[in-house]
Design a protein around this motif. Structure first.
Motif, PDB file in Angstrom:
ATOM      1  N   LYS A 106       0.748  -1.298   0.026  1.00  0.00           N
ATOM      2  CA  LYS A 106      -0.098  -0.138  -0.063  1.00  0.00           C
ATOM      3  C   LYS A 106       0.761   1.244   0.005  1.00  0.00           C
ATOM      4  O   LYS A 106       0.580   2.401  -0.655  1.00  0.00           O
ATOM      5  N   GLU A 107       1.803   1.283   0.805  1.00  0.00           N
ATOM      6  CA  GLU A 107       2.517   2.702   1.149  1.00  0.00           C
ATOM      7  C   GLU A 107       3.807   2.613   0.044  1.00  0.00           C
ATOM      8  O   GLU A 107       4.377   3.710   0.013  1.00  0.00           O
ATOM      9  N   ARG A 108       4.314   1.376  -0.428  1.00  0.00           N
ATOM     10  CA  ARG A 108       5.429   1.279  -1.466  1.00  0.00           C
ATOM     11  C   ARG A 108       6.728   1.991  -0.883  1.00  0.00           C
ATOM     12  O   ARG A 108       7.468   2.962  -1.377  1.00  0.00           O
ATOM     13  N   ARG A 109       6.855   1.830   0.628  1.00  0.00           N
ATOM     14  CA  ARG A 109       8.084   1.990   1.238  1.00  0.00           C
ATOM     15  C   ARG A 109       8.809   1.111   1.405  1.00  0.00           C
ATOM     16  O   ARG A 109       8.730  -0.424   1.168  1.00  0.00           O
ATOM     17  N   ASP A 110      10.319   1.199   1.732  1.00  0.00           N
ATOM     18  CA  ASP A 110      11.233   0.138   2.146  1.00  0.00           C
ATOM     19  C   ASP A 110      10.963  -0.639   3.146  1.00  0.00           C
ATOM     20  O   ASP A 110      10.268  -0.119   4.176  1.00  0.00           O
ATOM     21  N   PRO A 111      10.942  -2.062   3.011  1.00  0.00           N
ATOM     22  CA  PRO A 111      10.509  -3.053   3.850  1.00  0.00           C
ATOM     23  C   PRO A 111      11.121  -2.619   5.249  1.00  0.00           C
ATOM     24  O   PRO A 111      10.874  -2.792   6.060  1.00  0.00           O
ATOM     25  N   ALA A 112      12.343  -2.283   5.361  1.00  0.00           N
ATOM     26  CA  ALA A 112      13.190  -2.259   6.295  1.00  0.00           C
ATOM     27  C   ALA A 112      12.356  -0.937   7.235  1.00  0.00           C
ATOM     28  O   ALA A 112      12.404  -1.235   8.498  1.00  0.00           O
ATOM     29  N   VAL A 113      12.062  -0.068   6.694  1.00  0.00           N
ATOM     30  CA  VAL A 113      11.317   1.244   7.489  1.00  0.00           C
ATOM     31  C   VAL A 113       9.921   0.421   7.845  1.00  0.00           C
ATOM     32  O   VAL A 113       9.929   1.082   9.195  1.00  0.00           O
ATOM     33  N   ILE A 114       9.357  -0.146   7.357  1.00  0.00           N
ATOM     34  CA  ILE A 114       8.153  -0.493   7.929  1.00  0.00           C
ATOM     35  C   ILE A 114       8.235  -1.616   9.117  1.00  0.00           C
ATOM     36  O   ILE A 114       7.429  -1.494  10.012  1.00  0.00           O
ATOM     37  N   VAL A 115       9.349  -2.258   8.782  1.00  0.00           N
ATOM     38  CA  VAL A 115       9.615  -3.331   9.850  1.00  0.00           C
ATOM     39  C   VAL A 115       9.932  -2.879  11.175  1.00  0.00           C
ATOM     40  O   VAL A 115       9.562  -3.047  12.202  1.00  0.00           O
ATOM     41  N   ALA A 116      10.839  -1.787  11.084  1.00  0.00           N
ATOM     42  CA  ALA A 116      11.262  -0.999  12.266  1.00  0.00           C
ATOM     43  C   ALA A 116       9.942  -0.420  12.956  1.00  0.00           C
ATOM     44  O   ALA A 116      10.018  -0.419  14.188  1.00  0.00           O
ATOM     45  N   GLU A 118       6.677  -1.304  12.787  1.00  0.00           N
ATOM     46  CA  GLU A 118       5.852  -2.214  13.353  1.00  0.00           C
ATOM     47  C   GLU A 118       6.396  -2.770  14.482  1.00  0.00           C
ATOM     48  O   GLU A 118       5.795  -2.825  15.493  1.00  0.00           O
ATOM     49  N   PHE A 119       7.664  -3.180  14.599  1.00  0.00           N
ATOM     50  CA  PHE A 119       8.176  -3.710  15.846  1.00  0.00           C
ATOM     51  C   PHE A 119       8.547  -2.595  16.916  1.00  0.00           C
ATOM     52  O   PHE A 119       8.275  -3.079  18.027  1.00  0.00           O
ATOM     53  N   ASP A 120       8.756  -1.602  16.604  1.00  0.00           N
ATOM     54  CA  ASP A 120       9.026  -0.521  17.531  1.00  0.00           C
ATOM     55  C   ASP A 120       7.635  -0.185  18.395  1.00  0.00           C
ATOM     56  O   ASP A 120       7.544   0.384  19.431  1.00  0.00           O
ATOM     57  N   LYS A 121       6.601  -0.452  17.708  1.00  0.00           N
ATOM     58  CA  LYS A 121       5.211  -0.396  18.570  1.00  0.00           C
ATOM     59  C   LYS A 121       5.334  -1.241  19.755  1.00  0.00           C
ATOM     60  O   LYS A 121       4.986  -0.805  20.683  1.00  0.00           O
ATOM     61  N   PHE A 139      13.775  -6.168  25.156  1.00  0.00           N
ATOM     62  CA  PHE A 139      15.129  -6.304  24.592  1.00  0.00           C
ATOM     63  C   PHE A 139      15.136  -7.596  23.510  1.00  0.00           C
ATOM     64  O   PHE A 139      15.668  -7.519  22.571  1.00  0.00           O
ATOM     65  N   ASP A 140      13.978  -8.447  23.696  1.00  0.00           N
ATOM     66  CA  ASP A 140      14.012  -9.596  23.153  1.00  0.00           C
ATOM     67  C   ASP A 140      13.300  -9.259  21.622  1.00  0.00           C
ATOM     68  O   ASP A 140      13.906  -9.915  20.581  1.00  0.00           O
ATOM     69  N   ILE A 141      12.378  -8.448  21.515  1.00  0.00           N
ATOM     70  CA  ILE A 141      11.591  -7.977  20.418  1.00  0.00           C
ATOM     71  C   ILE A 141      12.702  -7.115  19.625  1.00  0.00           C
ATOM     72  O   ILE A 141      12.636  -7.229  18.362  1.00  0.00           O
ATOM     73  N   GLU A 142      13.425  -6.473  20.304  1.00  0.00           N
ATOM     74  CA  GLU A 142      14.411  -5.520  19.622  1.00  0.00           C
ATOM     75  C   GLU A 142      15.437  -6.462  18.818  1.00  0.00           C
ATOM     76  O   GLU A 142      15.703  -5.979  17.734  1.00  0.00           O
TER      77      GLU A 142
END
Length: 585
Positions: A106-116, A118-121, A139-142
């Motif tokens: 949908k956003e056509r953005r770099d997967p790394a940015v979106i992964v960061a 989503e996990f940062d939430k 720390f485990d999720i990071e």
């Protein structure tokens, strides 16, 4: 401890952290700095290629963790290694993965940015929690996030270290800790982390000394430091120790090695006092892998199996079939020795995954209160225990009993479960924990209601003395040798004897070597502690007479202050020529 403080007070080349795993190490260290993965916001032109990159990164991350999981099982047993299996499950979570894939399309953005993002939430949410357990899981999720990001960028993290050194870092993940163990790492020290961190759990499992949560550690190590001492007993880290400090700890390490060798020879000797009074030594365990350690150290049974640890390690509530297999495995492997399994003790400072946050959780919905408010959940565990009880060696233990009605209501639920399973012959014993003062006063009327009692000193101290054991501001008041608390213990022992109820003690006080003569003098004959502590407990028991212990207890009960009791205890050990490892470090 006083000797160490005098030694260190004369210098400023040390800091103090949390003693997370016992042991002493003197030598070189490796400063572990994990390379950061830098990501840049950019629009993608090929969505399908971006999705392939993300999916490939997930598969590579799963492959890496599966190798770490296999190594962890080899090093520390299958149960402890489940923390890595849980991380693999996160990488297979369809909700998380589908959300990331949807956003890429949908956003056509770099997967790394979106992964960061989503996990940062999840990371931010966990770090904001008041629960230390959840903070540590951030720390485990990071670590999972960084692993995916690295694999998206197709980078490799390389950290080559020498064998037989300590590892230092800001923080160590579970994966870091287990991977470094391949190089025969001799110690772990970090700026962040605590007793509930997976790094601490793994260090204790591997018998590697660790001091965590040592503020300003990296700054001190960067000052051309070449050598360190790690004191995992007391939480000290010494930088470039001088000759006196090195000599002091070298002597301690040598004595400890000798003492531990002597203790290993006590395994098959009966734990009886000089005047022939038998004291039964049992083991507290969290996972089934510790059964072998308990057996190797001469435990006469399992005095406490904490079932809530299943939830702590897996992050979810186990179903009835899983519980049945687990409880059966424990009773089968322990037979003919008895096994005491405590039903889920949720709330307070323990797992809070299944109920709302409370203003004062220690006085709220915890232990038996939580279970009786969630009857179907409780009945599932009861049925699992009943199905695992046919070896006639199972004791079922109820936590946080404060009123007679709680026992009655639980027994009614057990009856219902027995009827549902068609059981007509009882093959278990039912007991309660004495953790609050009101339970101590219930004992005289429990002779026909329960089969045994178990004192949980950790909670009993804090409820007797009105001290939050997790609050550093009042930690100095959390005193197991407080005369008022000793009188509570004496009243419990006397009430149990009068009611003809077997009595054990399974809190941390039972594992404190200095407390053992006092406990024997107060009337306790069943002590349960960590498996590794049993040989030292046995050594002390073999060195004393009950008559002398009773005199010590009488004198302690007459004291006005904790300091006065501690003086009596120290004198008792000196007079009887008893030395313990803690004296050496």
């Amino acid at each position: 401890m006083k000797e160490i403080e005098l030694l260190l007070n004369e210098s400023d080349n040390w800091i103090k952290g949390i003693p997370a795993a016992p042991g002493i190490f003197t030598g070189k260290f490796h400063l572990f700095v994990k390379e950061e993965v830098h990501i840049e916001e950019q629009e993608i032109t090929d969505v399908e290629e971006a999705l392939r990159s993300f999916n490939d990164a997930i598969e590579r991350s799963k492959y890496e963790l599966s190798k770490i999981f296999a190594l962890a099982k080899e090093k520390m047993g299958e149960k402890r290694a489940e923390i890595f299996e849980a991380q693999i499950m996160i990488l297979e979570d369809p909700i998380v993965l589908d959300e990331i894939r949807t956003r890429i399309r949908k956003e056509r953005r770099d997967p790394a940015v979106i992964v960061a993002e989503e996990f940062d939430k999840f990371i931010v949410m966990l770090k904001r929690s008041d629960d230390i357990y959840f903070k540590e899981r951030a720390f485990d999720i990071e670590d999972i996030k960084n692993r995916i990001l690295r694999n998206i960028s197709r980078k490799r993290w390389v950290s080559r270290i020498e064998n037989d050194v300590a590892v230092a870092g800001v923080n160590l993940t579970a994966a870091d800790t287990i991977l470094f163990s391949r190089c025969n790492v001799r110690g772990y020290i970090t700026e962040e982390g605590g007793l509930t961190s997976h790094a601490a759990i793994i260090a204790r499992s591997l018998n590697i000394p660790a001091v965590l949560g040592a503020h300003s550690l990296i700054e001190r190590l960067n000052e051309d430091c070449c050598e360190i001492i790690i004191d995992g007993y007391n939480g000290f880290i010494i930088f470039d120790p001088d000759s006196r400090q090195k000599q002091f700890y070298d002597n301690k390490a040598h004595i400890l090695e000798k003492v531990n060798s002597e203790l290993a020879g006590l395994k098959d000797i009966s734990s009886s006092t000089i005047d022939g009074v038998k004291i039964s030594l049992l083991a507290n365990i969290d996972v089934t892998d510790e059964l072998l350690i308990a057996e190797a150290n001469g435990a006469e049974g399992i005095g406490l199996y904490r079932t809530e640890q299943i939830i702590e390690e897996t992050g979810e509530f186990p179903d009835e079939n899983f519980q049945t297999r687990l409880y059966f495995d424990i009773t089968e492997k322990s037979y003919p020795k008895n096994v005491t399994i405590r039903v889920f003790d949720l709330g307070g400072d323990k797992t809070r995954l299944f109920h709302k946050t409370e203003y004062n959780p220690f006085l709220g919905l915890r232990g038996i209160r939580f279970l009786l408010s969630n009857k179907e959940l409780f009945k599932g565990q009861i049925r699992s225990l009943l199905k695992a009880s046919f070896n006639n060696n199972l004791n079922i233990l109820l936590p946080m009993i404060s009123a007679f009605e709680e026992i009655e209501e639980t027994k009614q639920l057990i009856k219902e479960c027995e009827e549902e399973l068609g059981l007509t012959h009882r093959k278990y014993k039912l007991g309660i924990m004495i953790e609050v003062p009101s339970a101590a006063d219930l004992i005289p009327c429990l002779g026909d209601e329960v089969d045994f009692l178990s004192v949980g000193t950790n909670d009993l101290i804090q409820y007797s003395l009105a001290v939050d054991r997790a609050n550093d501001e009042v930690a100095y008041l959390y005193q197991e040798f407080n005369p008022s608390f000793l009188r509570v213990l004496k009243r419990i022992a006397d009430n149990a004897a009068e009611a003809s109820l077997p009595l054990s003690l399974c809190g941390e006080m039972g594992a404190d070597p200095r407390a053992i003569p006092l406990l024997l003098g107060l009337g306790y004959r069943f002590l349960s502690a960590s498996p590794s502590g049993i040989p030292l407990m046995k050594k002390i028991i073999l060195s004393v007479k009950i008559s002398d212990c009773e005199i010590l207890a009488q004198d302690a009960l007459a004291c006005k202050s904790t300091a006065a009791v501690e003086t009596l205890v120290d004198k008792f050990f000196i007079d009887h020529g008893i030395t313990i490892p803690k004296d050496f470090v």
